[in-house]
Design an enzyme around this catalytic site. Structure first.
Site, mmCIF file in Angstrom:
data_model
loop_
_atom_site.group_PDB
_atom_site.id
_atom_site.type_symbol
_atom_site.label_atom_id
_atom_site.label_comp_id
_atom_site.label_asym_id
_atom_site.label_seq_id
_atom_site.Cartn_x
_atom_site.Cartn_y
_atom_site.Cartn_z
ATOM 1 N N LYS A 133 1.218 4.323 6.873
ATOM 2 C CA LYS A 133 0.568 5.239 5.948
ATOM 3 C C LYS A 133 1.168 6.624 6.082
ATOM 4 O O LYS A 133 1.850 6.935 7.054
ATOM 5 C CB LYS A 133 -0.935 5.335 6.264
ATOM 6 C CG LYS A 133 -1.732 4.039 6.055
ATOM 7 C CD LYS A 133 -1.952 3.745 4.590
ATOM 8 C CE LYS A 133 -2.697 2.425 4.406
ATOM 9 N NZ LYS A 133 -1.841 1.265 4.810
ATOM 10 N N SER B 90 0.810 -1.214 0.000
ATOM 11 C CA SER B 90 0.000 0.000 0.000
ATOM 12 C C SER B 90 0.846 1.268 0.000
ATOM 13 O O SER B 90 0.340 2.356 -0.176
ATOM 14 C CB SER B 90 -0.951 0.012 1.198
ATOM 15 O OG SER B 90 -0.246 0.229 2.388
#
Lengths: 198, 198
Positions: free
Chosen positions: A158, A121
DNA sequence: ACCATAATCAAACACTTGTTCTATAATAAT
DNA sequence: ATTATTATAGAACAAGTGTTTGATTATGGT
């Protein structure tokens, strides 16, 4: 009432720690003043004297940035490599620890650890599945920085963003969607990436 | 003659490291000046600019003690960091060596070196401008692997490919075109990537 | 020898920064 | 209410500090 209003002394100490972590130096009295929201440098001096009396810091000489964090038990010879983190702050419990890495002292502080990345991701940020990221445990992360967060009881890496004052966790990969967490749980800030290609 | 006079650049860098380790802050230009035995602050500025260009430190703003050590100085042992490699196999000659990095044994072997990446021709492989790649010197590279090659007298990082039995150097970035070298000079195989995000 | 570049110095300036002094709120103790 | 203590503010000063400019001295190449 008094409890949740964190007192300024504590704020000062924490700010110094965090600042040191980020900047490889301690803050000036004026920086502290603005960080804790007071306007006078002498107020800060007042706090510093207190912290010194309590043994948290020491101040030597009158040169700039002369605060020294005591007991900074900096430096650890080995830092643990952690796999997926499940539920809560990473304990260094055996089952979490993949192994150890010997590290040079000056860059690493107590509480740092390496985390093995799962998934892609963050691939557009050059962080791939299987990479190791160096994580500095800190509750404070600035927008734009990459960090490790808890989502649904698992750790995830993230980039932190802000939308209308609300935190967003941004995956750097078009195939994934941003996450708007109800509650943001920060584990730490990612400060380096290591990839073993062999 | 030149040998025993350790060059000042290195001295500056080492002093900064050492100072940081001891004092929880980086030194001032004047402190550096007196440490390395020069009398002018501008001489120090001169050195700092160089170190910045080489990627060892960064300097932001004009506040006091604004030097920041970059360097993902992981790990034990010392291996050299090389910049651009010009002509031929990298000798560990002074002029090539940007500095040293302490590294852990198990990851690194004799003959390994770190190379500072220039440009973004490998960004889709997660290798960015400014990253450090660990290079294992070997003449043998398999197709699909990433290596360091000599092109026009300069080192470059590319993925090795094969087309009809002929080697191709593939940039992992759509903006660049593959290179079909007349003669393939292999410096080594890239076995790790280290990126300092701070 | 001559020129270009690299290394170094000295001085000056403006902005930072630690310190100190005095004054005033806020809070707690009597 | 009065007093003592704790918190905070503001201003001002001297020293510390980063930066710049211009000059001077190596050093190396041709």
């Amino acid at each position: 009432m008094d409890e949740n209003k964190k007192n300024n002394l504590q704020k000062v100490l924490e700010f110094i720690k965090d600042y040191l972590d980020r900047n490889q130096k301690t803050p000036t009295v004026r920086e502290i003043a603005s960080a804790i929201g007071v306007s006078s440098t002498s107020t800060v001096v007042y706090y510093l004297r207190k912290l010194e009396k309590k043994g948290f810091i020491s101040i030597e000489g009158k040169k700039s940035r002369n605060i020294k964090l005591k007991e900074t038990a900096f430096l650890r010879k080995q830092i643990p490599i952690l796999g997926l983190i499940r539920a809560g702050i990473p304990t260094y419990a055996e089952e979490n620890i993949e192994g150890y890495l010997n590290v040079d002292d000056f860059l690493f502080q107590k509480g740092d650890f390496l985390l093995r990345v799962k998934g892609d991701s963050m691939k557009d940020a050059g962080i791939f599945d299987g990479d190791l990221v160096l994580v500095k445990q800190t509750p404070v992360i600035n927008p734009g920085e990459i960090g490790v967060f808890m989502i649904d009881g698992e750790s995830t890496i993230k980039q932190l963003g802000l939308e209308n004052g609300h935190p967003v966790l941004i995956p750097k990969n078009r195939d994934y969607s941003p996450i708007y967490p109800k509650e943001l749980v920060v584990i730490g800030r990612v400060t380096a990436v290591i990839r073993d290609l062999d």
